[in-house]
Design a protein around this motif. Structure first.
Motif, short mmCIF file in Angstrom:
data_model
loop_
_atom_site.label_atom_id
_atom_site.label_comp_id
_atom_site.label_asym_id
_atom_site.label_seq_id
_atom_site.Cartn_x
_atom_site.Cartn_y
_atom_site.Cartn_z
N HIS A 10 57.82 48.43 53.17
CA HIS A 10 56.66 47.44 54.13
C HIS A 10 56.17 48.19 54.88
O HIS A 10 55.51 49.07 55.36
CB HIS A 10 56.89 46.21 54.46
CG HIS A 10 57.29 44.88 53.29
ND1 HIS A 10 57.66 45.33 52.68
CD2 HIS A 10 56.19 44.18 53.27
CE1 HIS A 10 57.96 44.56 51.94
NE2 HIS A 10 57.39 43.46 51.92
N GLY A 14 53.07 50.42 54.19
CA GLY A 14 51.64 50.62 54.60
C GLY A 14 51.19 51.58 56.04
O GLY A 14 49.80 51.17 56.01
N LEU A 36 48.42 43.86 56.01
CA LEU A 36 49.51 44.05 56.29
C LEU A 36 50.84 43.53 57.19
O LEU A 36 51.64 43.59 56.80
CB LEU A 36 49.91 45.30 56.03
CG LEU A 36 49.10 46.23 54.59
CD1 LEU A 36 48.90 47.97 55.09
CD2 LEU A 36 50.49 45.97 53.50
N TYR A 37 49.61 43.82 58.23
CA TYR A 37 51.19 42.48 59.35
C TYR A 37 50.66 41.86 59.47
O TYR A 37 52.23 40.63 59.45
CB TYR A 37 50.04 42.91 60.71
CG TYR A 37 50.09 42.02 62.00
CD1 TYR A 37 51.69 43.03 62.51
CD2 TYR A 37 49.78 41.31 61.97
CE1 TYR A 37 51.87 42.05 63.89
CE2 TYR A 37 50.21 40.12 63.49
CZ TYR A 37 51.56 40.88 64.19
OH TYR A 37 51.79 40.11 65.56
N HIS A 39 51.00 39.76 56.54
CA HIS A 39 52.30 39.74 55.80
C HIS A 39 53.92 40.09 56.01
O HIS A 39 55.01 39.83 55.59
CB HIS A 39 51.99 40.84 54.48
CG HIS A 39 53.16 40.85 53.23
ND1 HIS A 39 53.36 40.09 52.40
CD2 HIS A 39 53.78 41.70 52.76
CE1 HIS A 39 54.26 40.41 51.29
NE2 HIS A 39 54.73 41.79 51.85
#
Length: 64
Positions: A10, A14, A36-37, A39
Motif C-alpha cells: 500500500h 500509494g 490512501l492515508y 485507507h
C-alpha cells in the motif's frame, strides 16, 4: 508477515501513484494521498483489532 507485506505494498504503490500524479495535477495528488492515508490507517486499525481479538481468544482458551 502477510499483513506487513500488504501494508508495505500500500505504501509503495500509494507513493508511486501520488508521485506520478504530482506531475499531472497537484490537487489530485493531494486528494489521492489523503484517500490512501485514510485507507492505510483503517487497515492498521483493523489489523490491530484483529490481533487483539485473536490474543483475547487464545487467553480465554488457555484459562479453560
Amino acid at each position: 508477515m502477510g499483513v506487513l507485506r500488504r501494508l508495505l505494498s500500500h505504501v509503495v504503490l500509494g507513493g508511486l501513484a501520488v508521485g506520478g500524479l504530482v506531475l499531472v495535477d497537484g490537487f489530485l495528488a493531494v486528494f489521492v494521498g489523503l484517500v490512501l492515508y485514510v485507507h492505510l490507517l483503517s487497515d492498521l486499525v483493523a489489523d490491530v483489532r484483529s490481533e487483539a481479538t485473536i490474543r483475547t481468544a487464545a487467553a480465554d482458551t488457555a484459562e479453560d
